[in-house]
Design a protein around this motif. Structure first.
Motif, PDB file in Angstrom:
ATOM      1  N   ALA A 269       0.815  -1.214   0.000  1.00  0.00           N
ATOM      2  CA  ALA A 269       0.000   0.000   0.000  1.00  0.00           C
ATOM      3  C   ALA A 269       0.850   1.265   0.000  1.00  0.00           C
ATOM      4  CB  ALA A 269      -0.927   0.005   1.208  1.00  0.00           C
ATOM      5  N   GLN A 270       2.133   1.144   0.313  1.00  0.00           N
ATOM      6  CA  GLN A 270       3.035   2.283   0.366  1.00  0.00           C
ATOM      7  C   GLN A 270       3.969   2.268  -0.848  1.00  0.00           C
ATOM      8  OE1 GLN A 270       2.580   4.570   2.705  1.00  0.00           O
ATOM      9  NE2 GLN A 270       0.959   3.309   3.633  1.00  0.00           N
ATOM     10  N   PRO A 271       4.593   3.420  -1.156  1.00  0.00           N
ATOM     11  CA  PRO A 271       5.543   3.459  -2.279  1.00  0.00           C
ATOM     12  C   PRO A 271       6.609   2.377  -2.135  1.00  0.00           C
ATOM     13  CG  PRO A 271       5.086   5.671  -1.500  1.00  0.00           C
ATOM     14  CD  PRO A 271       4.427   4.736  -0.526  1.00  0.00           C
ATOM     15  N   LEU A 272       6.652   1.472  -3.090  1.00  0.00           N
ATOM     16  CA  LEU A 272       7.481   0.278  -2.957  1.00  0.00           C
ATOM     17  C   LEU A 272       8.965   0.566  -3.136  1.00  0.00           C
ATOM     18  CD1 LEU A 272       7.275  -2.760  -2.502  1.00  0.00           C
ATOM     19  CD2 LEU A 272       7.208  -3.054  -4.972  1.00  0.00           C
ATOM     20  N   VAL A 273       9.308   1.332  -4.147  1.00  0.00           N
ATOM     21  CA  VAL A 273      10.720   1.574  -4.445  1.00  0.00           C
ATOM     22  C   VAL A 273      11.438   2.202  -3.260  1.00  0.00           C
ATOM     23  CG1 VAL A 273      12.332   2.837  -5.918  1.00  0.00           C
ATOM     24  CG2 VAL A 273      10.334   1.733  -6.930  1.00  0.00           C
ATOM     25  N   SER A 274      10.823   3.224  -2.660  1.00  0.00           N
ATOM     26  CA  SER A 274      11.467   3.908  -1.534  1.00  0.00           C
ATOM     27  C   SER A 274      11.656   2.962  -0.350  1.00  0.00           C
ATOM     28  CB  SER A 274      10.652   5.131  -1.112  1.00  0.00           C
ATOM     29  OG  SER A 274       9.331   4.760  -0.740  1.00  0.00           O
ATOM     30  N   GLN A 275      10.670   2.079  -0.097  1.00  0.00           N
ATOM     31  CA  GLN A 275      10.799   1.115   0.996  1.00  0.00           C
ATOM     32  C   GLN A 275      11.946   0.146   0.743  1.00  0.00           C
ATOM     33  OE1 GLN A 275       6.957  -0.518   2.783  1.00  0.00           O
ATOM     34  NE2 GLN A 275       6.202   0.242   0.817  1.00  0.00           N
ATOM     35  N   LEU A 276      11.995  -0.385  -0.478  1.00  0.00           N
ATOM     36  CA  LEU A 276      13.035  -1.356  -0.808  1.00  0.00           C
ATOM     37  C   LEU A 276      14.426  -0.729  -0.771  1.00  0.00           C
ATOM     38  CD1 LEU A 276      11.204  -3.191  -3.726  1.00  0.00           C
ATOM     39  CD2 LEU A 276      11.765  -4.163  -1.491  1.00  0.00           C
ATOM     40  N   VAL A 277      14.543   0.491  -1.276  1.00  0.00           N
ATOM     41  CA  VAL A 277      15.844   1.168  -1.273  1.00  0.00           C
ATOM     42  C   VAL A 277      16.295   1.455   0.161  1.00  0.00           C
ATOM     43  CG1 VAL A 277      17.030   3.308  -1.885  1.00  0.00           C
ATOM     44  CG2 VAL A 277      15.593   2.158  -3.572  1.00  0.00           C
ATOM     45  N   LEU A 278      15.362   1.872   1.015  1.00  0.00           N
ATOM     46  CA  LEU A 278      15.706   2.153   2.410  1.00  0.00           C
ATOM     47  C   LEU A 278      16.184   0.900   3.124  1.00  0.00           C
ATOM     48  CD1 LEU A 278      15.800   3.929   4.926  1.00  0.00           C
ATOM     49  CD2 LEU A 278      13.370   3.430   5.286  1.00  0.00           C
ATOM     50  N   LEU A 279      15.406  -0.188   3.033  1.00  0.00           N
ATOM     51  CA  LEU A 279      15.771  -1.430   3.711  1.00  0.00           C
ATOM     52  C   LEU A 279      17.054  -2.016   3.128  1.00  0.00           C
ATOM     53  CD1 LEU A 279      12.265  -3.136   4.065  1.00  0.00           C
ATOM     54  CD2 LEU A 279      13.515  -1.794   5.760  1.00  0.00           C
ATOM     55  N   GLY A 280      17.157  -1.990   1.806  1.00  0.00           N
ATOM     56  CA  GLY A 280      18.366  -2.504   1.175  1.00  0.00           C
ATOM     57  C   GLY A 280      19.582  -1.673   1.534  1.00  0.00           C
ATOM     58  N   GLY A 281      19.401  -0.354   1.613  1.00  0.00           N
ATOM     59  CA  GLY A 281      20.511   0.514   1.995  1.00  0.00           C
ATOM     60  C   GLY A 281      20.990   0.226   3.407  1.00  0.00           C
ATOM     61  N   ILE A 282      20.051  -0.091   4.307  1.00  0.00           N
ATOM     62  CA  ILE A 282      20.424  -0.443   5.675  1.00  0.00           C
ATOM     63  C   ILE A 282      21.242  -1.730   5.680  1.00  0.00           C
ATOM     64  CG2 ILE A 282      19.520  -1.208   7.907  1.00  0.00           C
ATOM     65  CD1 ILE A 282      17.171   0.702   7.485  1.00  0.00           C
ATOM     66  N   CYS A 283      20.809  -2.715   4.899  1.00  0.00           N
ATOM     67  CA  CYS A 283      21.559  -3.980   4.808  1.00  0.00           C
ATOM     68  C   CYS A 283      22.978  -3.739   4.311  1.00  0.00           C
ATOM     69  CB  CYS A 283      20.844  -4.949   3.860  1.00  0.00           C
ATOM     70  SG  CYS A 283      19.379  -5.740   4.537  1.00  0.00           S
ATOM     71  N   VAL A 284      23.107  -2.967   3.252  1.00  0.00           N
ATOM     72  CA  VAL A 284      24.423  -2.690   2.676  1.00  0.00           C
ATOM     73  C   VAL A 284      25.286  -1.931   3.672  1.00  0.00           C
ATOM     74  CG1 VAL A 284      25.653  -1.445   0.860  1.00  0.00           C
ATOM     75  CG2 VAL A 284      23.598  -2.759   0.304  1.00  0.00           C
ATOM     76  N   ALA A 285      24.700  -0.963   4.373  1.00  0.00           N
ATOM     77  CA  ALA A 285      25.456  -0.179   5.350  1.00  0.00           C
ATOM     78  C   ALA A 285      25.976  -1.063   6.483  1.00  0.00           C
ATOM     79  CB  ALA A 285      24.580   0.944   5.914  1.00  0.00           C
ATOM     80  N   LEU A 286      25.129  -1.973   6.976  1.00  0.00           N
ATOM     81  CA  LEU A 286      25.549  -2.877   8.042  1.00  0.00           C
ATOM     82  C   LEU A 286      26.664  -3.804   7.567  1.00  0.00           C
ATOM     83  CD1 LEU A 286      22.083  -3.834   9.593  1.00  0.00           C
ATOM     84  CD2 LEU A 286      23.875  -2.456  10.664  1.00  0.00           C
ATOM     85  N   ASN A 287      26.499  -4.358   6.358  1.00  0.00           N
ATOM     86  CA  ASN A 287      27.531  -5.252   5.818  1.00  0.00           C
ATOM     87  C   ASN A 287      28.853  -4.518   5.636  1.00  0.00           C
ATOM     88  OD1 ASN A 287      25.726  -7.385   5.706  1.00  0.00           O
ATOM     89  ND2 ASN A 287      25.129  -6.974   3.593  1.00  0.00           N
ATOM     90  N   THR A 288      28.778  -3.288   5.123  1.00  0.00           N
ATOM     91  CA  THR A 288      29.995  -2.512   4.887  1.00  0.00           C
ATOM     92  C   THR A 288      30.666  -2.151   6.205  1.00  0.00           C
ATOM     93  OG1 THR A 288      29.040  -1.597   2.857  1.00  0.00           O
ATOM     94  CG2 THR A 288      30.934  -0.446   3.796  1.00  0.00           C
TER      95      THR A 288
END
Length: 205
Positions: free
Chosen positions: A137-156
């Motif tokens: 129901a919410q903008p999908l791209v922004s949600q996926l980019v936010l969550l994915g960015g958090i994953c990448v930041a933690l891994n880095t």
């Protein structure tokens, strides 16, 4: 609750010993701290490319069919269970650090981007993991980019810590093997439990 579950799983997965940590440690051993940090930046950029690709691809799926998106989420939950079982059954207790030649910080950066961008397992993971925590129901791209960015930041972040502590990661001994074994099993249990929970919760709906 959904974000807490996501964050917990993302943190556990980030600290689990794997090829990514072994790669940046190998680069550090070969070319020093600067080359190791450059490789961390490269793999981080490569990971972000996967995040963007997953966000755009999944947004097209949900735009076409809500049923197709739900199917993707079910398949993703099943893939998480599969990854959890593989981690629990994995016999190697710590990632092996291969010997590599020093190539300079710029080369390490470029190589890190290419290595991660071409990693099919990373692409599959993001496609399976990220959709579990978004709302159609919410903008999908922004949600996926936010969550994915958090994953990448933690891994880095974990990779950077590994670079600064490379000498300790390379030390052999029972303590190191025990830590690696615990982190691997914890990651497996997290993935297995998360995938099962998400699949059963959807079925009840």
């Amino acid at each position: 609750m959904s974000f807490f579950a996501f964050l917990l799983a993302a943190v556990v997965l980030a600290i689990t010993p794997g090829p990514g940590i072994a790669y940046v440690v190998a680069r550090t051993v070969a070319g020093g701290r600067s080359e190791g940090l450059a490789s961390c930046l490269g793999t981080g950029i490569g990971g972000l490319l996967h995040v963007v690709a997953a966000a755009l691809g999944l947004s097209l799926v949900i735009a076409q069919s809500a049923v197709a998106f739900e199917t993707v989420k079910y398949l993703g939950a099943a893939y998480l269970v599969y990854l959890g079982i593989r981690l629990l059954l994995r016999k190697d207790q710590a990632p092996s650090v291969e010997q590599v030649a020093s190539r300079g910080a710029r080369r390490a950066l470029a190589e890190g981007i290419v290595v991660e961008a071409l990693n099919v397992k990373t692409a599959l993971f993001f496609l399976a993991f990220l959709p579990q925590f978004v709302s159609p129901a919410q903008p999908l791209v922004s949600q996926l980019v936010l969550l994915g960015g958090i994953c990448v930041a933690l891994n880095t972040l974990v990779d950077v810590v590994a670079v600064f502590a490379a000498h300790r990661l390379l030390d052999s001994g029972a303590a190191r093997a025990t830590r690696a074994r615990f982190l691997t099993k914890a990651s497996g249990v997290t993935m297995l439990g998360l995938g099962t929970y998400l699949a059963l919760a959807r079925r009840e709906l």
